[in-house]
Design a protein around this motif. Structure first.
Motif, PDB file in Angstrom:
ATOM      1  N   GLU A  54     -20.097   5.560   0.437  1.00  0.00           N
ATOM      2  CA  GLU A  54     -20.558   4.285  -0.121  1.00  0.00           C
ATOM      3  C   GLU A  54     -19.921   3.964  -1.469  1.00  0.00           C
ATOM      4  N   SER A  55     -19.953   4.903  -2.387  1.00  0.00           N
ATOM      5  CA  SER A  55     -19.400   4.636  -3.723  1.00  0.00           C
ATOM      6  C   SER A  55     -17.872   4.548  -3.696  1.00  0.00           C
ATOM      7  N   SER A  56     -17.213   5.357  -2.873  1.00  0.00           N
ATOM      8  CA  SER A  56     -15.753   5.293  -2.770  1.00  0.00           C
ATOM      9  C   SER A  56     -15.302   3.956  -2.187  1.00  0.00           C
ATOM     10  N   LEU A  57     -16.027   3.479  -1.189  1.00  0.00           N
ATOM     11  CA  LEU A  57     -15.678   2.202  -0.566  1.00  0.00           C
ATOM     12  C   LEU A  57     -15.746   1.067  -1.574  1.00  0.00           C
ATOM     13  N   ALA A  58     -16.816   0.996  -2.325  1.00  0.00           N
ATOM     14  CA  ALA A  58     -16.956  -0.076  -3.321  1.00  0.00           C
ATOM     15  C   ALA A  58     -15.860   0.016  -4.379  1.00  0.00           C
ATOM     16  N   CYS A  59     -15.585   1.221  -4.843  1.00  0.00           N
ATOM     17  CA  CYS A  59     -14.566   1.418  -5.878  1.00  0.00           C
ATOM     18  C   CYS A  59     -13.166   1.116  -5.349  1.00  0.00           C
ATOM     19  N   LEU A  60     -12.884   1.521  -4.110  1.00  0.00           N
ATOM     20  CA  LEU A  60     -11.553   1.297  -3.554  1.00  0.00           C
ATOM     21  C   LEU A  60     -11.282  -0.195  -3.360  1.00  0.00           C
ATOM     22  N   LYS A  61     -12.272  -0.945  -2.934  1.00  0.00           N
ATOM     23  CA  LYS A  61     -12.081  -2.397  -2.804  1.00  0.00           C
ATOM     24  C   LYS A  61     -11.735  -3.010  -4.154  1.00  0.00           C
ATOM     25  N   ARG A  62     -12.461  -2.629  -5.183  1.00  0.00           N
ATOM     26  CA  ARG A  62     -12.159  -3.152  -6.528  1.00  0.00           C
ATOM     27  C   ARG A  62     -10.758  -2.727  -6.969  1.00  0.00           C
ATOM     28  N   PHE A  63     -10.414  -1.479  -6.723  1.00  0.00           N
ATOM     29  CA  PHE A  63      -9.111  -0.942  -7.106  1.00  0.00           C
ATOM     30  C   PHE A  63      -7.988  -1.726  -6.417  1.00  0.00           C
ATOM     31  N   LEU A  64      -8.121  -1.977  -5.115  1.00  0.00           N
ATOM     32  CA  LEU A  64      -7.092  -2.704  -4.375  1.00  0.00           C
ATOM     33  C   LEU A  64      -7.032  -4.169  -4.783  1.00  0.00           C
ATOM     34  N   ASP A  65      -8.173  -4.737  -5.095  1.00  0.00           N
ATOM     35  CA  ASP A  65      -8.196  -6.145  -5.503  1.00  0.00           C
ATOM     36  C   ASP A  65      -7.476  -6.364  -6.831  1.00  0.00           C
ATOM     37  N   LYS A  66      -7.440  -5.341  -7.677  1.00  0.00           N
ATOM     38  CA  LYS A  66      -6.691  -5.445  -8.936  1.00  0.00           C
ATOM     39  C   LYS A  66      -5.193  -5.560  -8.670  1.00  0.00           C
ATOM     40  N   GLY A  67      -4.731  -4.892  -7.607  1.00  0.00           N
ATOM     41  CA  GLY A  67      -3.343  -4.999  -7.186  1.00  0.00           C
ATOM     42  C   GLY A  67      -2.317  -4.419  -8.139  1.00  0.00           C
ATOM     43  N   GLU A  68      -2.718  -3.519  -9.000  1.00  0.00           N
ATOM     44  CA  GLU A  68      -1.786  -2.955  -9.973  1.00  0.00           C
ATOM     45  C   GLU A  68      -0.910  -1.865  -9.370  1.00  0.00           C
ATOM     46  N   ARG A  69      -1.543  -0.869  -8.761  1.00  0.00           N
ATOM     47  CA  ARG A  69      -0.848   0.266  -8.151  1.00  0.00           C
ATOM     48  C   ARG A  69      -1.580   0.657  -6.888  1.00  0.00           C
TER      49      ARG A  69
END
Length: 188
Positions: free
Chosen positions: A140-155
């Motif tokens: 649950e926590s990894s999924l939420a964090c990964l979506k935010r991480f990918l949405d930033k689109g930095e790396r």
């Protein structure tokens, strides 16, 4: 803790002459199947992440999950996201399809580490470095964090995501089990 397992087989196989690595035979068995069988010894549910040859992967006897349309072409993180979305357990064990020598004991070691620190990502490392695609993640926590991480689109680096989330390496001294079969000459 409930545990599912996923074999990451969604890559393009560029170093394997564009062949689908997970379906390539290692000791006469598709590599993805070898990894899935080992995961099945530890996880209650096992599935495969693939983006081509879906019927062939399905014939291996496991559910097949493809990368979602909104997060494609982001490397292994695309597959990881699809697996986290599909997982219906508290934790997810992942392994790449091109490590057919991986053992049950390696996955048990990750599970043990996760029981000590269940809110962090645990991944295998040996004397040569980290192996971030052999990991266990709180779903649950990894999924939420990964979506935010990918949405930033930095790396789109797996380790950059793990470090943003919080992770620990788990020493696995059997480097031969982490053999990465990603060129045709390593098949036997």
């Amino acid at each position: 803790m409930t545990l599912s397992g996923a074999v990451l087989a969604g890559g393009k196989g560029e170093r394997m002459l564009s062949q689908d690595k997970g379906l390539m035979l290692y000791q006469s068995v598709p590599m993805a199947l070898l990894v899935a069988r080992v995961l099945r010894d530890v996880a209650s549910v096992v599935f495969l992440n693939a983006n081509r040859n879906l019927d062939s992967y399905g014939a291996l006897g496991f559910d097949v999950v493809s990368d979602g349309p909104d997060y494609q072409n982001k490397g292994p993180l695309s597959g990881l996201l699809a697996c986290l979305v599909f997982a219906n357990t508290s934790h997810l064990l992942i392994s790449p399809c091109d490590t057919p020598c991986i053992s049950r004991d390696a996955f048990v070691r990750l599970e043990e580490a996760s029981k000590v620190f269940p809110d962090r990502i645990q991944y295998l490392a040996d004397g040569f470095g980290g192996h971030p695609l052999h990991a266990i993640l709180p779903v649950e926590s990894s999924l939420a964090c990964l979506k935010r991480f990918l949405d930033k689109g930095e790396r789109y680096s797996v380790m950059a995501f793990y470090e943003a989330f919080g992770c620990d390496s788990v020493l696995w001294d059997k480097s031969e089990e982490l053999l990465n079969v990603n060129t045709p000459d390593l098949l036997s």
